[in-house]
Design a protein around this motif. Structure first.
Motif, short mmCIF file in Angstrom:
data_model
loop_
_atom_site.label_atom_id
_atom_site.label_comp_id
_atom_site.label_asym_id
_atom_site.label_seq_id
_atom_site.Cartn_x
_atom_site.Cartn_y
_atom_site.Cartn_z
N SER A 1 0.85 -1.19 0.00
CA SER A 1 0.00 0.00 0.00
C SER A 1 0.88 1.24 0.00
O SER A 1 1.94 1.27 0.63
CB SER A 1 -0.90 0.01 1.23
OG SER A 1 -1.53 1.27 1.38
N TRP A 2 0.40 2.27 -0.69
CA TRP A 2 1.13 3.55 -0.65
C TRP A 2 1.23 4.07 0.78
O TRP A 2 2.14 4.84 1.10
CB TRP A 2 0.42 4.58 -1.53
CG TRP A 2 0.68 4.44 -2.99
CD1 TRP A 2 -0.19 4.02 -3.95
CD2 TRP A 2 1.91 4.73 -3.68
NE1 TRP A 2 0.42 4.02 -5.19
CE2 TRP A 2 1.70 4.45 -5.06
CE3 TRP A 2 3.16 5.18 -3.27
CZ2 TRP A 2 2.69 4.62 -6.01
CZ3 TRP A 2 4.16 5.35 -4.24
CH2 TRP A 2 3.91 5.08 -5.58
N GLN A 3 0.30 3.67 1.64
CA GLN A 3 0.35 4.12 3.03
C GLN A 3 1.59 3.60 3.75
O GLN A 3 2.01 4.16 4.76
CB GLN A 3 -0.90 3.66 3.78
CG GLN A 3 -2.18 4.34 3.31
CD GLN A 3 -3.40 3.83 4.03
OE1 GLN A 3 -3.47 2.66 4.41
NE2 GLN A 3 -4.38 4.69 4.24
N ASN A 4 2.18 2.51 3.23
CA ASN A 4 3.36 1.92 3.86
C ASN A 4 4.66 2.46 3.29
O ASN A 4 5.74 1.97 3.64
CB ASN A 4 3.32 0.40 3.71
CG ASN A 4 2.18 -0.23 4.49
OD1 ASN A 4 1.74 0.32 5.50
ND2 ASN A 4 1.68 -1.36 4.02
N LEU A 5 4.56 3.44 2.40
CA LEU A 5 5.75 4.12 1.91
C LEU A 5 5.91 5.44 2.63
O LEU A 5 4.93 6.14 2.86
CB LEU A 5 5.65 4.37 0.40
CG LEU A 5 6.18 3.25 -0.50
CD1 LEU A 5 5.25 2.06 -0.47
CD2 LEU A 5 6.35 3.76 -1.93
N GLN A 6 7.12 5.76 3.01
CA GLN A 6 7.38 7.01 3.71
C GLN A 6 8.33 7.87 2.90
O GLN A 6 9.21 7.36 2.20
CB GLN A 6 7.99 6.74 5.09
CG GLN A 6 7.07 5.94 6.00
CD GLN A 6 7.68 5.75 7.37
OE1 GLN A 6 8.62 6.43 7.75
NE2 GLN A 6 7.14 4.80 8.13
N LYS A 7 8.14 9.18 3.03
CA LYS A 7 9.09 10.10 2.41
C LYS A 7 10.44 9.94 3.09
O LYS A 7 10.52 9.82 4.30
CB LYS A 7 8.60 11.55 2.54
CG LYS A 7 7.41 11.88 1.68
CD LYS A 7 7.77 11.92 0.20
CE LYS A 7 8.65 13.10 -0.14
NZ LYS A 7 8.96 13.16 -1.60
N PRO A 8 11.53 9.93 2.32
CA PRO A 8 12.86 9.79 2.94
C PRO A 8 13.25 11.02 3.73
O PRO A 8 12.82 12.13 3.42
CB PRO A 8 13.78 9.58 1.73
CG PRO A 8 13.07 10.24 0.59
CD PRO A 8 11.59 10.04 0.86
N ASP A 9 14.06 10.80 4.74
CA ASP A 9 14.58 11.90 5.55
C ASP A 9 15.52 12.76 4.69
O ASP A 9 16.43 12.25 4.04
CB ASP A 9 15.34 11.33 6.75
CG ASP A 9 15.85 12.42 7.66
OD1 ASP A 9 16.92 12.99 7.36
OD2 ASP A 9 15.19 12.71 8.67
N ILE B 1 0.62 10.67 -10.20
CA ILE B 1 0.05 9.38 -9.81
C ILE B 1 0.89 8.74 -8.71
O ILE B 1 0.38 8.35 -7.65
CB ILE B 1 -0.03 8.41 -11.01
CG1 ILE B 1 -1.03 8.92 -12.05
CG2 ILE B 1 -0.45 7.01 -10.54
CD1 ILE B 1 -1.09 8.08 -13.32
N GLU B 2 2.18 8.66 -8.91
CA GLU B 2 3.08 7.88 -8.07
C GLU B 2 3.55 8.71 -6.87
O GLU B 2 4.47 9.51 -6.98
CB GLU B 2 4.28 7.43 -8.91
CG GLU B 2 5.21 6.47 -8.24
CD GLU B 2 6.39 6.12 -9.12
OE1 GLU B 2 6.97 5.05 -8.91
OE2 GLU B 2 6.71 6.90 -10.03
N MET B 3 2.89 8.53 -5.71
CA MET B 3 3.21 9.29 -4.51
C MET B 3 3.03 8.42 -3.28
O MET B 3 2.13 7.57 -3.26
CB MET B 3 2.31 10.52 -4.38
CG MET B 3 2.44 11.53 -5.51
SD MET B 3 1.31 12.96 -5.28
CE MET B 3 -0.28 12.18 -5.63
N PRO B 4 3.85 8.62 -2.23
CA PRO B 4 3.65 7.85 -0.99
C PRO B 4 2.39 8.30 -0.26
O PRO B 4 1.84 9.37 -0.54
CB PRO B 4 4.90 8.18 -0.18
CG PRO B 4 5.36 9.49 -0.72
CD PRO B 4 5.00 9.50 -2.17
N TYR B 5 1.92 7.47 0.65
CA TYR B 5 0.76 7.71 1.52
C TYR B 5 -0.57 7.60 0.76
O TYR B 5 -1.46 6.87 1.16
CB TYR B 5 0.86 9.06 2.25
CG TYR B 5 2.13 9.22 3.04
CD1 TYR B 5 2.39 8.39 4.13
CD2 TYR B 5 3.08 10.16 2.69
CE1 TYR B 5 3.57 8.52 4.86
CE2 TYR B 5 4.26 10.30 3.40
CZ TYR B 5 4.51 9.47 4.49
OH TYR B 5 5.66 9.59 5.18
N MET B 6 -0.71 8.36 -0.34
CA MET B 6 -1.91 8.25 -1.17
C MET B 6 -1.54 8.61 -2.60
O MET B 6 -1.01 9.69 -2.86
CB MET B 6 -3.02 9.19 -0.69
CG MET B 6 -4.33 9.06 -1.48
SD MET B 6 -5.57 10.30 -1.03
CE MET B 6 -5.95 9.80 0.66
#
Length: 303
Positions: free
Chosen positions: A111-119, A233-238
């Motif tokens: 899920s995109w919800q399981n991707l986080q923006k990098p520090d 389209i391709e973005m973390p979280y949503m």
């Protein structure tokens, strides 16, 4: 790879499939929607005076393809057994490239919800090439910003702000959802140059949705704060497809025009975007064409 792309494009589900691969023992990933096929390593023809990260070109069938040595670009060690290496053949932003990696591990659906923006500190902020970090089966997988990699190697590739002409100022409220720092800056600069001065920038679909909900809670007319949404389209979280789906299913927001601007635009993505109710769809780097479309929406009272 077509079956994987079709699975991904059941979209609106806020899921994606990542092809996991390794370079010098480190784990990386690419959205399956960008992958055309994978091939065993084969000798390539070097190109004189090419960028050091360009390994050369080869012609597997009817198309000459440029090969990018990812280990070299990421300053990682070269393969100990290059005969067993892999070329990942990609297609995005209307271009085909091959990326030389050491091993393809497999395909993971998350899920995109399981991707986080990098520090920003660890991954270099605007200078880094990580677009997200995924955790899967106890492993941290770095999702690379392949558009940024190509632009670093070939700066003339990508969005051309010179193609955008200046227009009179226009203050219609626009919301932009784009996770890439490089591309978001170019999109905002392009809109600014075209006269659009009232732009709210959000880092991903969830942040855009939260902004819309804040507008709703304020009790003020929605159209005072957002008359148009431009989303990747391709973005973390949503992701952008899920954002579009939520907007179209919400009574307060359903009439807001939503324009998709993504490197993933192809025939399948166009079909899915149309099914979800996209007002327009443009492939990066077609920013000038997107802005012309926005101009037309403004001229015909479409926003």
């Amino acid at each position: 790879m077509s079956n994987q792309s079709e699975i991904l494009l059941e979209s609106g589900t806020n899921e994606l499939e990542i092809m996991e691969f390794s370079i010098a023992g480190k784990q990386f990933g690419i959205n399956v929607a960008k992958v055309q096929e994978i091939m065993k390593f084969c000798p390539v023809n070097p190109m004189q005076k090419a960028h050091p990260d360009i390994e050369g070109v080869f012609k597997p069938r009817d198309e000459v393809i440029t090969v990018v040595n990812l280990a070299r670009h990421l300053s990682l060690g070269e393969s100990e057994n290059p005969d067993f290496d892999i070329f990942i053949i990609t297609n995005f932003s209307q271009e085909t490239y091959a990326f030389h990696v050491h091993e393809v591990v497999g395909i993971n659906r998350i899920s995109w919800q399981n991707l986080q923006k990098p520090d920003d500190i660890i991954y270099g902020g605007d200078e880094g090439v990580a677009t997200a970090i995924a955790e899967y089966d106890g492993r941290l997988i770095t999702i690379l910003d392949f558009e940024k990699i190509i632009r670093e190697i070939s700066p003339k590739t990508g969005i051309d702000l010179e193609a955008i002409t200046e227009r009179p100022e226009n203050h219609i409220p626009i919301v932009v959802a784009e996770d890439s720092m490089l591309l978001s800056r170019l999109v905002l600069e392009g809109l600014e140059k075209a006269g659009y001065k009232n732009v709210t920038y959000t880092k991903h679909g969830l942040e855009a949705w939260e902004y819309l909900e804040e507008v709703r809670k304020s009790g003020k007319p929605v159209k005072d704060y957002v008359k148009l949404v431009i989303t990747d389209i391709e973005m973390p979280y949503m992701d952008g497809h899920h954002l579009l789906k939520r907007i179209r299913e919400d009574a307060d927001f359903k009439d807001i025009p939503v324009v998709i601007f993504s490197s993933l635009i192809n025939e399948q993505a166009m079909l899915k975007g149309g099914q979800l109710g996209a007002t327009g769809q443009f492939s990066k780097p077609q920013l000038a064409e997107l802005i012309d479309f926005v101009d037309e929406l403004v001229r015909t009272d479409g926003v």
